[in-house]
Design an enzyme around this catalytic site. Structure first.
Site, PDB file in Angstrom:
ATOM      1  N   SER A   1      10.826 134.227  35.228  1.00 42.37           N
ATOM      2  CA  SER A   1      10.235 133.959  36.538  1.00 42.37           C
ATOM      3  C   SER A   1      11.075 134.626  37.614  1.00 42.37           C
ATOM      4  O   SER A   1      12.279 134.863  37.425  1.00 42.37           O
ATOM      5  CB  SER A   1      10.192 132.453  36.787  1.00 42.37           C
TER       6      SER A   1
ATOM      7  N   TYR B   1      12.523 123.627  37.563  1.00 45.13           N
ATOM      8  CA  TYR B   1      11.963 124.888  37.078  1.00 45.13           C
ATOM      9  C   TYR B   1      12.982 126.016  37.206  1.00 45.13           C
ATOM     10  O   TYR B   1      13.191 126.809  36.286  1.00 45.13           O
ATOM     11  CB  TYR B   1      10.700 125.198  37.867  1.00 45.13           C
TER      12      TYR B   1
END
Length: 304
Positions: free
Chosen positions: A186, A199
């Site tokens: 990510s 996250y």
């Protein structure tokens, strides 16, 4: 603000952009109305006869990658928790002339991951390529308000699940004389925003795993690379759509956030575009690429 107050904000139309911002930054936003890359690209032969394993391929980037690898001639074994969706992806690939097998597995469970890899290898050999894609994300929540159970679930899926997949894939690749391991990372590996602590921590862990595994396995002709998507059109954001918001309001909210958050291209990626990057990195064209995390973000990071 307490969690109940934050929930009220998330559920309001006014707070929808904020909700999209928290959810979308790390590669989980959605945007309707763009042509699919899969509809534009024809089939090829880059991966003819190759065995490909993919985790988390019942939707989103994993699904797009399974379809793309199969279109390029690969034999694809993929897993996910949602059997109905998995069977649908398997059927779609086979009806298009590709070869794929769905195997139900939960990457949070070591026994499931080991079984998935063993069964996939038993069916298709290899693996020549693995894409460890399974991941989840919470609605944006301040760190001190994340429950222990939520933290553990994100960590177990996004980083421990990658570790487990690598643990069982690497011995087969070493025995076979090499391979490529891809991980869906990510842009949160490089920068983050408020409300994404769990996250971001997990995706930063992906950076370390990729670097360590690349160093340990280069002598065995195994490359390890992370694909780091920015805002991407997947179903994950829609699961957190505020109640009472119309389709058009939701579409406009996502489009507005994309315009604000992706400074260069002013839009979100399609899953097929991220899959295309993964296929390129898995190909011989990137034979000297290992130990890195490659952003595919439409210029998102450039504007931070």
């Amino acid at each position: 603000m307490g969690r109940s107050g934050k929930t009220d904000v998330l559920m309001s139309r006014r707070g929808a952009v904020g909700a999209a911002a928290g959810l979308a930054f790390g590669g989980t936003a959605a945007m309707a109305g763009t042509a699919r890359a899969a509809d534009r690209d024809g089939g090829g032969e880059r991966f003819r006869g190759k065995s490909v394993l993919i985790t988390g391929a019942t939707s989103g980037i994993g699904r797009a990658a399974a379809i793309a690898f199969a279109r390029e001639g690969a034999k694809v074994a993929f897993c996910g928790r949602r059997e109905r969706l998995g069977r649908a992806v398997e059927r779609e690939i086979r009806e298009s002339g590709g070869e794929a097998t769905y195997l139900k597995a939960d990457v949070r469970r070591p026994r499931d991951v080991r079984s998935f890899v063993e069964r996939a290898v038993g069916r298709y050999g290899g693996p020549d390529i693995a894409l460890n894609n399974a991941g989840i994300q919470l609605p944006f929540t301040d760190l001190h308000e994340v429950s222990i159970e939520e933290w553990d679930d994100v960590a177990s899926t996004n980083i421990r699940g990658v570790f487990l997949a690598m643990k069982y894939q690497i011995p087969y690749m070493r025995e076979a004389g090499g391979g490529v391991i891809l991980v869906t990372g990510s842009t949160n590996q490089f920068a983050t925003r408020t409300g994404l602590a769990s996250y971001t921590a997990a995706k930063n862990g992906v950076t370390g795993l990729v670097q360590a595994a690349a160093l340990e396995n280069a002598a065995h002709h195994i490359r390890v690379v992370a694909v780091a998507p920015g805002m991407t059109d997947t179903e994950m954001l829609d699961a957190h759509r505020p109640e009472g918001i119309s389709d058009e309001e939701w579409r406009l909210t996502k489009a507005a956030f994309a315009e604000q958050g992706v400074d260069a291209m002013k839009r979100m990626a399609e899953p097929e575009e991220i899959a295309a990057a993964a296929l390129a990195l898995a190909s011989d064209a990137f034979a000297f690429q290992t130990g890195t995390s490659v952003p595919v973000d439409g210029g998102q990071l450039a504007g931070l």
